[in-house]
Motif scaffolding. Structure first.
Motif, PDB file in Angstrom:
ATOM      1  N   ALA A   1     -10.069 116.464  93.782  1.00 57.00           N
ATOM      2  CA  ALA A   1     -11.332 116.298  93.056  1.00 57.00           C
ATOM      3  C   ALA A   1     -12.075 115.089  93.622  1.00 57.00           C
ATOM      4  CB  ALA A   1     -11.065 116.112  91.567  1.00 57.00           C
ATOM      5  N   GLY A   2     -13.385 115.257  93.770  1.00 61.03           N
ATOM      6  CA  GLY A   2     -14.238 114.182  94.263  1.00 61.03           C
ATOM      7  C   GLY A   2     -14.531 114.248  95.747  1.00 61.03           C
ATOM      8  N   GLN A   3     -13.755 115.009  96.517  1.00 62.65           N
ATOM      9  CA  GLN A   3     -14.029 115.106  97.942  1.00 62.65           C
ATOM     10  C   GLN A   3     -15.325 115.887  98.174  1.00 62.65           C
ATOM     11  OE1 GLN A   3     -10.329 117.046  99.009  1.00 62.65           O
ATOM     12  NE2 GLN A   3      -9.515 115.171  99.931  1.00 62.65           N
ATOM     13  N   PRO A   4     -16.126 115.469  99.168  1.00 64.70           N
ATOM     14  CA  PRO A   4     -17.356 116.201  99.473  1.00 64.70           C
ATOM     15  C   PRO A   4     -17.053 117.600  99.993  1.00 64.70           C
ATOM     16  CG  PRO A   4     -17.320 114.062 100.580  1.00 64.70           C
ATOM     17  CD  PRO A   4     -15.963 114.282 100.006  1.00 64.70           C
ATOM     18  N   VAL A   5     -17.966 118.519  99.682  1.00 61.17           N
ATOM     19  CA  VAL A   5     -17.850 119.891 100.171  1.00 61.17           C
ATOM     20  C   VAL A   5     -19.246 120.398 100.533  1.00 61.17           C
ATOM     21  CG1 VAL A   5     -17.916 120.940  97.874  1.00 61.17           C
ATOM     22  CG2 VAL A   5     -16.828 122.171  99.731  1.00 61.17           C
ATOM     23  N   VAL A   6     -19.310 121.156 101.604  1.00 65.36           N
ATOM     24  CA  VAL A   6     -20.561 121.701 102.136  1.00 65.36           C
ATOM     25  C   VAL A   6     -20.470 123.221 102.061  1.00 65.36           C
ATOM     26  CG1 VAL A   6     -21.928 121.937 104.254  1.00 65.36           C
ATOM     27  CG2 VAL A   6     -20.878 119.730 103.685  1.00 65.36           C
ATOM     28  N   PHE A   7     -21.559 123.870 101.655  1.00 65.09           N
ATOM     29  CA  PHE A   7     -21.609 125.332 101.639  1.00 65.09           C
ATOM     30  C   PHE A   7     -22.364 125.805 102.872  1.00 65.09           C
ATOM     31  CE2 PHE A   7     -23.120 129.531 100.808  1.00 65.09           C
ATOM     32  CZ  PHE A   7     -22.034 130.139 100.184  1.00 65.09           C
ATOM     33  N   TRP A   8     -21.715 126.671 103.656  1.00 64.12           N
ATOM     34  CA  TRP A   8     -22.280 127.233 104.879  1.00 64.12           C
ATOM     35  C   TRP A   8     -22.517 128.724 104.676  1.00 64.12           C
ATOM     36  CZ3 TRP A   8     -23.484 125.238 109.715  1.00 64.12           C
ATOM     37  CH2 TRP A   8     -23.663 126.162 110.740  1.00 64.12           C
ATOM     38  N   ALA A   9     -23.761 129.150 104.795  1.00 66.69           N
ATOM     39  CA  ALA A   9     -24.091 130.578 104.748  1.00 66.69           C
ATOM     40  C   ALA A   9     -24.042 131.108 106.174  1.00 66.69           C
ATOM     41  CB  ALA A   9     -25.466 130.788 104.144  1.00 66.69           C
ATOM     42  N   SER A  10     -23.301 132.181 106.360  1.00 63.49           N
ATOM     43  CA  SER A  10     -23.131 132.729 107.707  1.00 63.49           C
ATOM     44  C   SER A  10     -23.526 134.198 107.750  1.00 63.49           C
ATOM     45  CB  SER A  10     -21.666 132.581 108.139  1.00 63.49           C
ATOM     46  OG  SER A  10     -20.848 133.422 107.356  1.00 63.49           O
ATOM     47  N   GLY A  11     -23.567 134.718 108.969  1.00 62.73           N
ATOM     48  CA  GLY A  11     -23.700 136.143 109.180  1.00 62.73           C
ATOM     49  C   GLY A  11     -25.033 136.762 108.856  1.00 62.73           C
ATOM     50  N   SER A  12     -26.075 135.979 108.730  1.00 64.27           N
ATOM     51  CA  SER A  12     -27.323 136.564 108.272  1.00 64.27           C
ATOM     52  C   SER A  12     -28.481 136.244 109.206  1.00 64.27           C
ATOM     53  CB  SER A  12     -27.571 136.068 106.853  1.00 64.27           C
ATOM     54  OG  SER A  12     -28.817 135.616 106.631  1.00 64.27           O
TER      55      SER A  12
ATOM     56  N   PRO B   1      -6.211 135.067  97.837  1.00 65.72           N
ATOM     57  CA  PRO B   1      -6.939 133.801  97.923  1.00 65.72           C
ATOM     58  C   PRO B   1      -6.730 132.944  96.678  1.00 65.72           C
ATOM     59  CG  PRO B   1      -8.438 135.602  97.428  1.00 65.72           C
ATOM     60  CD  PRO B   1      -7.095 136.214  97.669  1.00 65.72           C
ATOM     61  N   TRP B   2      -6.962 131.668  96.858  1.00 67.12           N
ATOM     62  CA  TRP B   2      -6.951 130.711  95.763  1.00 67.12           C
ATOM     63  C   TRP B   2      -8.399 130.459  95.369  1.00 67.12           C
ATOM     64  CZ3 TRP B   2      -2.921 126.262  95.876  1.00 67.12           C
ATOM     65  CH2 TRP B   2      -1.658 126.776  96.174  1.00 67.12           C
ATOM     66  N   THR B   3      -8.604 129.825  94.227  1.00 68.64           N
ATOM     67  CA  THR B   3      -9.941 129.475  93.760  1.00 68.64           C
ATOM     68  C   THR B   3     -10.094 127.963  93.777  1.00 68.64           C
ATOM     69  OG1 THR B   3     -10.012 131.426  92.357  1.00 68.64           O
ATOM     70  CG2 THR B   3     -11.568 129.667  91.842  1.00 68.64           C
ATOM     71  N   LEU B   4     -11.155 127.496  94.410  1.00 68.43           N
ATOM     72  CA  LEU B   4     -11.442 126.070  94.485  1.00 68.43           C
ATOM     73  C   LEU B   4     -12.539 125.725  93.481  1.00 68.43           C
ATOM     74  CD1 LEU B   4     -11.063 123.323  95.910  1.00 68.43           C
ATOM     75  CD2 LEU B   4     -12.867 124.053  97.507  1.00 68.43           C
ATOM     76  N   PRO B   5     -12.238 124.915  92.449  1.00 67.59           N
ATOM     77  CA  PRO B   5     -13.286 124.489  91.515  1.00 67.59           C
ATOM     78  C   PRO B   5     -14.283 123.563  92.228  1.00 67.59           C
ATOM     79  CG  PRO B   5     -11.100 124.123  90.584  1.00 67.59           C
ATOM     80  CD  PRO B   5     -10.926 124.444  92.040  1.00 67.59           C
ATOM     81  N   LEU B   6     -15.557 123.810  92.003  1.00 66.76           N
ATOM     82  CA  LEU B   6     -16.607 123.057  92.687  1.00 66.76           C
ATOM     83  C   LEU B   6     -17.666 122.554  91.724  1.00 66.76           C
ATOM     84  CD1 LEU B   6     -17.241 125.505  95.668  1.00 66.76           C
ATOM     85  CD2 LEU B   6     -16.031 123.317  95.766  1.00 66.76           C
ATOM     86  N   ASP B   7     -18.309 121.489  92.129  1.00 71.97           N
ATOM     87  CA  ASP B   7     -19.537 121.003  91.519  1.00 71.97           C
ATOM     88  C   ASP B   7     -20.527 120.930  92.680  1.00 71.97           C
ATOM     89  OD1 ASP B   7     -21.578 119.849  90.113  1.00 71.97           O
ATOM     90  OD2 ASP B   7     -20.600 117.904  89.872  1.00 71.97           O
ATOM     91  N   LEU B   8     -21.163 122.058  92.969  1.00 73.40           N
ATOM     92  CA  LEU B   8     -21.997 122.189  94.156  1.00 73.40           C
ATOM     93  C   LEU B   8     -23.281 122.910  93.771  1.00 73.40           C
ATOM     94  CD1 LEU B   8     -20.791 123.100  97.664  1.00 73.40           C
ATOM     95  CD2 LEU B   8     -22.687 124.378  96.721  1.00 73.40           C
TER      96      LEU B   8
END
Length: 146
Positions: A51-62, A88-95
């Motif tokens: 928790a607290g680590q930065p995460v980036v969302f990448w949209a691909s394939g479009s 798959p596992w589920t990663l909780p996000l605040d994004l």
């Protein structure tokens, strides 16, 4: 998969991908730009997530429908949750997905000498999560709104 191992010493941000050819990401995020969770593949990387680590969302394939690249930034919101055995596992996000004018296009990132070496370019078909190094995440921040 890339032979480079992610370490917490050089982790700038996790990078999760969504394929805009498989799901209409534009419509999904127009309805609600908040991302509360995303699927990740179990492995050593998932065990590094906190928790607290930065995460980036990448949209691909479009390439045809919507410009792809970095669409959102946020934080890991909790420990990854195991799925069914072998699944798959589920990663909780605040994004939150950025408004379209603020999204950072792939071509711009690919042209950046630091970001051009990112795993998402070297291994575009790799499973979630991917990552950015400290230097790559610092470079990305230069393209993001405050």
């Amino acid at each position: 998969m890339d032979s480079r191992r992610v370490t917490l010493d050089d982790l700038g941000a996790w990078l999760i991908k969504g394929n805009a050819e498989q799901v209409d990401l534009t419509a999904r995020f127009a309805a609600d730009p908040r991302v509360g969770s995303w699927c990740v593949r179990p492995g050593y990387r998932v065990r590094l997530m906190r928790a607290g680590q930065p995460v980036v969302f990448w949209a691909s394939g479009s390439r045809g429908r919507a410009p792809y690249g970095v669409w959102g930034v946020g934080r890991v919101a909790g420990a990854p949750v195991p799925g069914e055995p072998g699944g798959p596992w589920t990663l909780p996000l605040d994004l939150t997905i950025l408004d379209e004018p603020w999204r950072v296009r792939r071509a711009l990132l690919r042209a950046d000498p630091v970001l051009a070496g990112a795993e998402v370019f070297r291994q575009p078909q790799a499973a979630n999560p991917s990552y950015l190094t400290v230097a790559q995440f610092d470079a990305l921040r230069g393209y993001l709104p405050d």
